[in-house]
Every structure is written in C-alpha cells, then in structure tokens.
Design a protein around this motif. Structure first.
Motif, PDB file in Angstrom:
ATOM      1  N   GLY A  93       5.605   7.528  22.984  1.00  0.00           N
ATOM      2  CA  GLY A  93       5.324   7.236  24.458  1.00  0.00           C
ATOM      3  C   GLY A  93       5.140   5.780  24.468  1.00  0.00           C
ATOM      4  N   GLY A  94       5.572   4.989  23.483  1.00  0.00           N
ATOM      5  CA  GLY A  94       5.497   3.516  23.636  1.00  0.00           C
ATOM      6  C   GLY A  94       4.224   2.643  23.363  1.00  0.00           C
ATOM      7  N   GLY A  95       3.050   3.637  23.087  1.00  0.00           N
ATOM      8  CA  GLY A  95       1.678   2.898  23.159  1.00  0.00           C
ATOM      9  C   GLY A  95       1.524   2.195  21.616  1.00  0.00           C
ATOM     10  N   GLY A  96       2.377   2.520  20.738  1.00  0.00           N
ATOM     11  CA  GLY A  96       2.069   1.833  19.257  1.00  0.00           C
ATOM     12  C   GLY A  96       3.273   1.730  18.722  1.00  0.00           C
ATOM     13  N   VAL A  97       3.368   0.769  17.563  1.00  0.00           N
ATOM     14  CA  VAL A  97       4.257   0.528  16.625  1.00  0.00           C
ATOM     15  C   VAL A  97       3.953   0.784  15.257  1.00  0.00           C
ATOM     16  CG1 VAL A  97       5.919  -1.238  15.757  1.00  0.00           C
ATOM     17  CG2 VAL A  97       5.560  -1.049  18.392  1.00  0.00           C
ATOM     18  N   VAL A  98       4.933   1.474  14.582  1.00  0.00           N
ATOM     19  CA  VAL A  98       4.476   1.438  12.984  1.00  0.00           C
ATOM     20  C   VAL A  98       5.530   0.793  12.504  1.00  0.00           C
ATOM     21  CG1 VAL A  98       4.096   3.163  11.033  1.00  0.00           C
ATOM     22  CG2 VAL A  98       3.625   4.036  13.279  1.00  0.00           C
ATOM     23  N   MET A  99       4.760   0.039  11.375  1.00  0.00           N
ATOM     24  CA  MET A  99       5.646  -0.985  10.725  1.00  0.00           C
ATOM     25  C   MET A  99       5.486  -0.590   9.245  1.00  0.00           C
ATOM     26  SD  MET A  99       4.920  -4.812  12.463  1.00  0.00           S
ATOM     27  CE  MET A  99       3.409  -4.507  13.359  1.00  0.00           C
ATOM     28  N   ARG A 100       6.663  -0.453   8.577  1.00  0.00           N
ATOM     29  CA  ARG A 100       6.314  -0.137   7.026  1.00  0.00           C
ATOM     30  C   ARG A 100       6.797  -1.606   6.339  1.00  0.00           C
ATOM     31  NH1 ARG A 100      10.018   3.588   3.810  1.00  0.00           N
ATOM     32  NH2 ARG A 100       8.695   2.781   2.404  1.00  0.00           N
ATOM     33  N   THR A 101       6.132  -1.378   5.059  1.00  0.00           N
ATOM     34  CA  THR A 101       6.579  -2.452   4.064  1.00  0.00           C
ATOM     35  C   THR A 101       6.917  -1.485   2.790  1.00  0.00           C
ATOM     36  OG1 THR A 101       4.355  -2.155   2.827  1.00  0.00           O
ATOM     37  CG2 THR A 101       4.652  -3.852   4.663  1.00  0.00           C
ATOM     38  N   TYR A 102       7.356  -2.049   1.699  1.00  0.00           N
ATOM     39  CA  TYR A 102       7.766  -1.234   0.380  1.00  0.00           C
ATOM     40  C   TYR A 102       6.778  -0.210   0.084  1.00  0.00           C
ATOM     41  CZ  TYR A 102      11.512  -4.557  -0.130  1.00  0.00           C
ATOM     42  OH  TYR A 102      12.545  -5.234  -0.002  1.00  0.00           O
ATOM     43  N   SER A 103       5.269  -0.161   0.372  1.00  0.00           N
ATOM     44  CA  SER A 103       4.450   0.684   0.051  1.00  0.00           C
ATOM     45  C   SER A 103       3.475   1.146   1.056  1.00  0.00           C
ATOM     46  CB  SER A 103       3.585  -0.076  -1.158  1.00  0.00           C
ATOM     47  OG  SER A 103       3.009  -1.233  -0.670  1.00  0.00           O
ATOM     48  N   ARG A 104       3.542   0.395   2.092  1.00  0.00           N
ATOM     49  CA  ARG A 104       2.462   0.838   3.212  1.00  0.00           C
ATOM     50  C   ARG A 104       2.938   1.010   4.640  1.00  0.00           C
ATOM     51  NH1 ARG A 104      -2.665   0.792   1.489  1.00  0.00           N
ATOM     52  NH2 ARG A 104      -3.582   0.379   3.752  1.00  0.00           N
ATOM     53  N   ALA A 105       2.107   1.580   5.399  1.00  0.00           N
ATOM     54  CA  ALA A 105       2.316   1.647   6.989  1.00  0.00           C
ATOM     55  C   ALA A 105       1.282   0.949   7.643  1.00  0.00           C
ATOM     56  CB  ALA A 105       2.748   3.059   7.091  1.00  0.00           C
ATOM     57  N   HIS A 106       1.670   0.388   8.716  1.00  0.00           N
ATOM     58  CA  HIS A 106       0.762  -0.135   9.445  1.00  0.00           C
ATOM     59  C   HIS A 106       0.977  -0.010  11.038  1.00  0.00           C
ATOM     60  CE1 HIS A 106      -0.617  -3.114   6.150  1.00  0.00           C
ATOM     61  NE2 HIS A 106       0.959  -2.921   5.999  1.00  0.00           N
ATOM     62  N   LEU A 107      -0.142   0.771  11.371  1.00  0.00           N
ATOM     63  CA  LEU A 107       0.161   0.899  13.028  1.00  0.00           C
ATOM     64  C   LEU A 107      -0.757  -0.050  13.941  1.00  0.00           C
ATOM     65  CD1 LEU A 107       0.242   3.055  15.272  1.00  0.00           C
ATOM     66  CD2 LEU A 107      -2.191   4.060  14.772  1.00  0.00           C
ATOM     67  N   VAL A 108       0.172  -0.468  14.855  1.00  0.00           N
ATOM     68  CA  VAL A 108      -0.597  -1.382  15.780  1.00  0.00           C
ATOM     69  C   VAL A 108      -0.442  -0.987  17.204  1.00  0.00           C
ATOM     70  CG1 VAL A 108       0.102  -3.381  14.280  1.00  0.00           C
ATOM     71  CG2 VAL A 108       1.700  -2.752  16.142  1.00  0.00           C
ATOM     72  N   ALA A 109      -1.238  -1.383  18.305  1.00  0.00           N
ATOM     73  CA  ALA A 109      -1.165  -1.195  19.488  1.00  0.00           C
ATOM     74  C   ALA A 109      -0.101  -1.657  20.333  1.00  0.00           C
ATOM     75  CB  ALA A 109      -2.458  -1.065  20.248  1.00  0.00           C
ATOM     76  N   TYR A 110       0.556  -1.255  21.311  1.00  0.00           N
ATOM     77  CA  TYR A 110       1.290  -1.847  22.083  1.00  0.00           C
ATOM     78  C   TYR A 110       0.884  -1.946  23.487  1.00  0.00           C
ATOM     79  CZ  TYR A 110       5.455  -3.706  24.415  1.00  0.00           C
ATOM     80  OH  TYR A 110       6.617  -4.384  25.417  1.00  0.00           O
ATOM     81  N   PRO A 111       0.966  -3.187  24.567  1.00  0.00           N
ATOM     82  CA  PRO A 111       1.424  -4.339  24.079  1.00  0.00           C
ATOM     83  C   PRO A 111       0.668  -5.385  23.499  1.00  0.00           C
ATOM     84  CG  PRO A 111       0.779  -4.283  26.234  1.00  0.00           C
ATOM     85  CD  PRO A 111       0.324  -2.928  25.757  1.00  0.00           C
ATOM     86  N   SER A 112      -0.627  -5.073  22.912  1.00  0.00           N
ATOM     87  CA  SER A 112      -1.647  -6.152  22.420  1.00  0.00           C
ATOM     88  C   SER A 112      -1.265  -6.376  20.740  1.00  0.00           C
ATOM     89  CB  SER A 112      -2.892  -5.455  22.332  1.00  0.00           C
ATOM     90  OG  SER A 112      -2.888  -4.333  21.597  1.00  0.00           O
ATOM     91  N   TRP A 113      -0.347  -5.455  20.266  1.00  0.00           N
ATOM     92  CA  TRP A 113      -0.069  -5.806  18.815  1.00  0.00           C
ATOM     93  C   TRP A 113      -1.413  -5.757  17.906  1.00  0.00           C
ATOM     94  CZ3 TRP A 113       4.797  -4.975  17.766  1.00  0.00           C
ATOM     95  CH2 TRP A 113       5.716  -5.081  18.610  1.00  0.00           C
ATOM     96  N   GLU A 114      -2.489  -5.254  18.304  1.00  0.00           N
ATOM     97  CA  GLU A 114      -3.767  -5.140  17.785  1.00  0.00           C
ATOM     98  C   GLU A 114      -3.471  -3.980  16.548  1.00  0.00           C
ATOM     99  OE1 GLU A 114      -8.435  -3.983  18.124  1.00  0.00           O
ATOM    100  OE2 GLU A 114      -7.006  -4.061  19.982  1.00  0.00           O
TER     101      GLU A 114
END
Length: 290
Positions: free
Chosen positions: A199-220
């Motif tokens: 839905g465009g409300g969040g972004v999941v960023m991955r590293t080699y070992s973890r995932a990070h969920l941030v809100a969009y557009p605040s990037w919180e």
C-alpha cells in the motif's frame, strides 16, 4: 534540516532493534533458483506473480524471470550495453522492472543509472530507457532501490557501514538527465536491499542479518527483527504476507519470512489502503493488508 531531524527519530529504533527484535516464527523455504546462470542473486522483486532477479556486478545486462512455484527461469530480458554494477530491482509498472546500476564500492562514479526494463515469459533483447542519477554530496555505494506502488517515485538507499542515507529521485525522471537526488532520511548500516509494502505506507530494508521496517513518508523506524541465516543475503521482496529473501550463490534458496503485525498496521494507514478500505466498505467487501 529535514534529513537531520528524521535521522534522530529513525536512529533509535535501529539501535534498539538488535536487543528488542526477534526472528518471526514461520520462516520456510519458498523455492530454489534452478538456473545455473543465476549465481549471485543480488536484487529481487515480484512482477505479475513472478519473481525477477539479477546477478551482482560482473554479469552482462540481463534480468531473470523466475517461476516461484518451481524456481525455473521462464524468461530472460537482455540488453547490449554491459552495466557497471547492478545491485537492485524495483517494480516499474505492469510488465516492467527498474534495474539499479548503482553499485560503487570505491565511491568513484560521477553518476549512477536506473533502467526501465520489460520482463515476461520470453527471452528477449531490448534497448531499455535509461536515466542518469546524481547524488548531491558526492559518490555513494547503493544496493537498494524502492519504487512507491502508488506514485512510482524512486528512492535510492545507500550502503554505509555505520549508516546509510535515503535519497529521493525527482517525481518525473528526465531521460536527458542528469536527475539530481535529494537526501530525505537516514538508514541503518549495510542495507543490501529494500522494498515498499503493497500500500505504500512502509518500507522494509534488509541487511545481511536483519530487517528494518520504517513508515513512509516519515521514514520513522517502527520494528526490527532477525532474518534467517544466509551466506550473503542481498535480496528482499514482498509476496502476500511474506518477505522473500534471497542470497548470492549458485542454485541458492529463497526463503519466505512472515511480515510482523506492525507491517500490516503501518500499510493500512497509507493513502492507497485508505482508499481501498473506503471502497471495500462501500461495497460490503472484506479487505486485509497483504
């Protein structure tokens, strides 16, 4: 000023995530790449129910369209000009993907490039539309590209050891270039890929070992959790209620990782899902995120 302010908000969840986050239950194998030509799956996206991947730097210009049920390659889209260092993929509208030639380990490239490439079940050679991108503060190495599912706006996420930066591309890309990026937020360190929620409300960023969920557009930053061990995890995409996570290596296995509850709650607050909820309610239809 906006980038600094956002960075302060985002950094705390990133730092706390290592202590607070757990690996979600239900991780499972999704499929294994069957094609011996896929040796360094670096980017991953889903297009029309099929999975698209690309090899890391050193390969020719090409992307592979894969059947997620069997892992077999259904089609390969190729182009003549060899890329410098392809590192990521993102949706680019029906039947197309964005290819991010944004890798720059030595940080010496004056500009990087994204290409809009058609994909399908056939082997084809194309001349893709190419767009030059320029950072406002000098060369950067980036392995993540995301495309907003409603507006289509691109964001490049750099791969810094202790932290990266999210850069927004212009809302409309100019093929004559250069298209100047704008720094909009901080990112965790060693981001190897990322994906928008549907839905465009969040972004999941991955590293080699973890995932990070941030809100969009605040990037919180909202949540962080462990990913299952992979030799060199460099791909992530959303498929239904799961993340698909891939790793480099010949005939490597793609894993399905359930999204946490925070992902559904985040995405349901996005403008796209708000409109869909209104429509579903008006028609008496059920609607769930993912």
């Amino acid at each position: 000023m906006r980038r600094v302010a956002v960075g302060v908000v985002v950094a705390l969840p990133f730092l706390l995530g290592a202590a607070a986050g757990d690996e979600p239950a239900g991780n499972r194998p999704a499929f294994r790449f069957a094609d011996p030509e896929i040796v360094e799956s670096s980017g991953l996206t889903v297009a029309g129910g099929l999975v698209v991947t690309t090899n890391d730097s050193g390969d020719s210009g090409r992307v592979f369209v894969v059947d997620p049920a069997s892992g077999a390659t259904l089609g390969v889209t190729s182009w003549e000009q060899d890329p410098t260092d392809v590192e990521a993929l993102a949706p680019a509208g029906p039947g197309h993907v964005w290819v991010a030639d944004t890798g720059d380990n030595r940080q010496v490239r004056d500009s990087v490039e994204v290409l809009r490439v058609p994909v399908g079940r056939d082997d084809v050679t194309v001349t893709p539309a190419a767009f030059e991108l320029v950072y406002p503060d000098g060369p950067r190495d980036a392995e993540a590209l995301v495309s907003h599912p409603v507006t289509g706006r691109l964001h490049v996420i750099t791969k810094g050891v202790f932290g990266g930066t999210v850069y927004a591309a212009p809302a409309r890309l100019d093929p004559r270039g250069p298209n100047r990026l704008e720094a909009v937020a901080d990112a965790p360190g060693i981001v190897t890929d990322a994906t928008f929620l549907p839905g465009g409300g969040g972004v999941v960023m991955r590293t080699y070992s973890r995932a990070h969920l941030v809100a969009y557009p605040s990037w919180e930053g909202l949540a962080s959790w462990d990913l299952p061990p992979q030799d060199q995890g460099e791909g992530v995409a959303v498929s239904g209620r799961d993340l698909l996570v891939s790793t480099e290596g010949a005939r490597s296995q793609v894993l399905a990782v359930p999204l946490p509850a925070e992902a559904g709650a985040t995405d349901l607050r996005s403008p796209a899902w708000t409109a869909l909820r209104w429509l579903a309610t008006a028609r008496g239809l059920p609607l769930t995120a993912g």
